[in-house]
Write a protein that holds these residues in place. Sequence first.
Motif, PDB file in Angstrom:
ATOM      1  N   MET A   1       0.841  -1.182   0.000  1.00  0.00           N
ATOM      2  CA  MET A   1       0.000   0.000   0.000  1.00  0.00           C
ATOM      3  C   MET A   1       0.885   1.243   0.000  1.00  0.00           C
ATOM      4  O   MET A   1       1.903   1.277   0.689  1.00  0.00           O
ATOM      5  CB  MET A   1      -0.884  -0.028   1.239  1.00  0.00           C
ATOM      6  N   TYR A   2       0.468   2.238  -0.744  1.00  0.00           N
ATOM      7  CA  TYR A   2       1.244   3.463  -0.870  1.00  0.00           C
ATOM      8  C   TYR A   2       0.447   4.645  -0.339  1.00  0.00           C
ATOM      9  O   TYR A   2      -0.783   4.683  -0.431  1.00  0.00           O
ATOM     10  CB  TYR A   2       1.611   3.718  -2.333  1.00  0.00           C
ATOM     11  N   GLN A   3       1.176   5.606   0.172  1.00  0.00           N
ATOM     12  CA  GLN A   3       0.566   6.856   0.605  1.00  0.00           C
ATOM     13  C   GLN A   3       0.950   7.937  -0.400  1.00  0.00           C
ATOM     14  O   GLN A   3       2.143   8.107  -0.710  1.00  0.00           O
ATOM     15  CB  GLN A   3       1.054   7.249   2.002  1.00  0.00           C
ATOM     16  N   PHE A   4      -0.052   8.631  -0.925  1.00  0.00           N
ATOM     17  CA  PHE A   4       0.163   9.719  -1.868  1.00  0.00           C
ATOM     18  C   PHE A   4       0.094  11.028  -1.097  1.00  0.00           C
ATOM     19  O   PHE A   4      -0.894  11.287  -0.409  1.00  0.00           O
ATOM     20  CB  PHE A   4      -0.915   9.721  -2.953  1.00  0.00           C
ATOM     21  N   THR A   5       1.137  11.840  -1.243  1.00  0.00           N
ATOM     22  CA  THR A   5       1.151  13.149  -0.605  1.00  0.00           C
ATOM     23  C   THR A   5       1.669  14.180  -1.601  1.00  0.00           C
ATOM     24  O   THR A   5       2.464  13.847  -2.491  1.00  0.00           O
ATOM     25  CB  THR A   5       2.045  13.163   0.647  1.00  0.00           C
ATOM     26  N   PRO A   6       1.225  15.422  -1.458  1.00  0.00           N
ATOM     27  CA  PRO A   6       1.772  16.461  -2.336  1.00  0.00           C
ATOM     28  C   PRO A   6       3.285  16.552  -2.160  1.00  0.00           C
ATOM     29  O   PRO A   6       3.803  16.426  -1.041  1.00  0.00           O
ATOM     30  CB  PRO A   6       1.077  17.740  -1.859  1.00  0.00           C
ATOM     31  N   LEU A  18      15.034   9.830  -8.415  1.00  0.00           N
ATOM     32  CA  LEU A  18      14.137   8.825  -9.004  1.00  0.00           C
ATOM     33  C   LEU A  18      14.026   9.046 -10.511  1.00  0.00           C
ATOM     34  O   LEU A  18      14.115   8.093 -11.295  1.00  0.00           O
ATOM     35  CB  LEU A  18      12.750   8.893  -8.352  1.00  0.00           C
ATOM     36  N   PHE A  19      13.836  10.300 -10.936  1.00  0.00           N
ATOM     37  CA  PHE A  19      13.744  10.588 -12.366  1.00  0.00           C
ATOM     38  C   PHE A  19      15.037  10.211 -13.079  1.00  0.00           C
ATOM     39  O   PHE A  19      15.012   9.682 -14.189  1.00  0.00           O
ATOM     40  CB  PHE A  19      13.402  12.059 -12.605  1.00  0.00           C
ATOM     41  N   ASP A  20      16.191  10.471 -12.447  1.00  0.00           N
ATOM     42  CA  ASP A  20      17.471  10.075 -13.041  1.00  0.00           C
ATOM     43  C   ASP A  20      17.564   8.561 -13.198  1.00  0.00           C
ATOM     44  O   ASP A  20      18.089   8.066 -14.189  1.00  0.00           O
ATOM     45  CB  ASP A  20      18.640  10.564 -12.184  1.00  0.00           C
ATOM     46  N   THR A  21      17.032   7.829 -12.225  1.00  0.00           N
ATOM     47  CA  THR A  21      17.043   6.371 -12.277  1.00  0.00           C
ATOM     48  C   THR A  21      16.153   5.845 -13.402  1.00  0.00           C
ATOM     49  O   THR A  21      16.491   4.889 -14.087  1.00  0.00           O
ATOM     50  CB  THR A  21      16.572   5.782 -10.927  1.00  0.00           C
ATOM     51  N   HIS A  54       8.178   4.573   4.275  1.00  0.00           N
ATOM     52  CA  HIS A  54       8.426   5.947   3.826  1.00  0.00           C
ATOM     53  C   HIS A  54       9.466   6.015   2.694  1.00  0.00           C
ATOM     54  O   HIS A  54      10.124   7.026   2.488  1.00  0.00           O
ATOM     55  CB  HIS A  54       8.831   6.832   5.010  1.00  0.00           C
ATOM     56  N   ILE A  55       9.635   4.917   1.974  1.00  0.00           N
ATOM     57  CA  ILE A  55      10.563   4.883   0.846  1.00  0.00           C
ATOM     58  C   ILE A  55       9.834   5.363  -0.407  1.00  0.00           C
ATOM     59  O   ILE A  55       8.719   4.911  -0.705  1.00  0.00           O
ATOM     60  CB  ILE A  55      11.130   3.467   0.645  1.00  0.00           C
ATOM     61  N   LEU A  56      10.467   6.279  -1.137  1.00  0.00           N
ATOM     62  CA  LEU A  56       9.874   6.825  -2.354  1.00  0.00           C
ATOM     63  C   LEU A  56       9.739   5.731  -3.410  1.00  0.00           C
ATOM     64  O   LEU A  56      10.722   5.081  -3.766  1.00  0.00           O
ATOM     65  CB  LEU A  56      10.730   7.968  -2.894  1.00  0.00           C
ATOM     66  N   ALA A  57       8.521   5.527  -3.896  1.00  0.00           N
ATOM     67  CA  ALA A  57       8.257   4.512  -4.918  1.00  0.00           C
ATOM     68  C   ALA A  57       7.889   5.138  -6.256  1.00  0.00           C
ATOM     69  O   ALA A  57       8.088   4.524  -7.306  1.00  0.00           O
ATOM     70  CB  ALA A  57       7.137   3.589  -4.457  1.00  0.00           C
ATOM     71  N   ARG A  84       9.372  -1.243  -8.337  1.00  0.00           N
ATOM     72  CA  ARG A  84       7.947  -1.125  -8.019  1.00  0.00           C
ATOM     73  C   ARG A  84       7.069  -1.132  -9.269  1.00  0.00           C
ATOM     74  O   ARG A  84       5.851  -1.017  -9.171  1.00  0.00           O
ATOM     75  CB  ARG A  84       7.671   0.168  -7.241  1.00  0.00           C
ATOM     76  N   GLN A  85       7.673  -1.237 -10.425  1.00  0.00           N
ATOM     77  CA  GLN A  85       6.894  -1.216 -11.658  1.00  0.00           C
ATOM     78  C   GLN A  85       6.062  -2.475 -11.792  1.00  0.00           C
ATOM     79  O   GLN A  85       6.419  -3.530 -11.278  1.00  0.00           O
ATOM     80  CB  GLN A  85       7.822  -1.014 -12.850  1.00  0.00           C
ATOM     81  N   GLY A  86       4.926  -2.348 -12.454  1.00  0.00           N
ATOM     82  CA  GLY A  86       4.033  -3.479 -12.657  1.00  0.00           C
ATOM     83  C   GLY A  86       3.012  -3.649 -11.545  1.00  0.00           C
ATOM     84  O   GLY A  86       2.219  -4.583 -11.568  1.00  0.00           O
ATOM     85  N   GLU A  87       3.003  -2.750 -10.579  1.00  0.00           N
ATOM     86  CA  GLU A  87       2.070  -2.824  -9.455  1.00  0.00           C
ATOM     87  C   GLU A  87       0.870  -1.888  -9.613  1.00  0.00           C
ATOM     88  O   GLU A  87       0.036  -1.810  -8.732  1.00  0.00           O
ATOM     89  CB  GLU A  87       2.799  -2.469  -8.147  1.00  0.00           C
ATOM     90  N   GLY A  88       0.816  -1.156 -10.729  1.00  0.00           N
ATOM     91  CA  GLY A  88      -0.276  -0.211 -10.942  1.00  0.00           C
ATOM     92  C   GLY A  88      -0.048   1.153 -10.312  1.00  0.00           C
ATOM     93  O   GLY A  88      -0.956   1.992 -10.272  1.00  0.00           O
TER      94      GLY A  88
END
Length: 162
Positions: A1-6, A18-21, A54-57, A84-88
């Motif tokens: 489960m993920y938490q979405f925050t601004p 993350l974008f560089d990765t 609290h790890i950025l996904a 984390r790809q493929g999890e929607g």
Amino acid sequence: MYQFTPEIPADHWEVEALFDTCFAPGRTALSSYRLREGVAPVAGLSHVARDADHILAGAIRYWPVRIGAVEALLLGPVAVHPTRQGEGLGRALIETSLERAAPLGWQRVMLVGDAPYYSRFGFSLLSDVVMPPPTNPDRVLGRALRPGAWDGISGQVRRWKD
């Protein structure tokens, strides 16, 4: 489960990593980055997704742009960590943020991307909207957040501050 925050300023460098990765090292040379320079992401729409530890996904950003006198959102980048790809998660980031855009007063959103992927979110080709070169015009896509929001819109996409 993920938490979405601004996304907040403290997230900035972690999101950039993350974008560089997820994207090629030359990602900042793309024309869409020229539209973002010196412009803040849209508050309330740019989000991060973190797991229970609290790890950025994943992350998604939106930027204001203009097409003539008309305002639009520029979606992107959106990225999900390779593990984390493929999890929607990408779908959830896109759908959740798009649901929040219209209540904030936005009428239209555009992006540069693959039509087969983004068509599932209601995006279609914007044949009369021109991104700065070198953008493939077949990848310029838009979605109306209100009926008819893209009707009659044409021209060059410009930076918000220009």
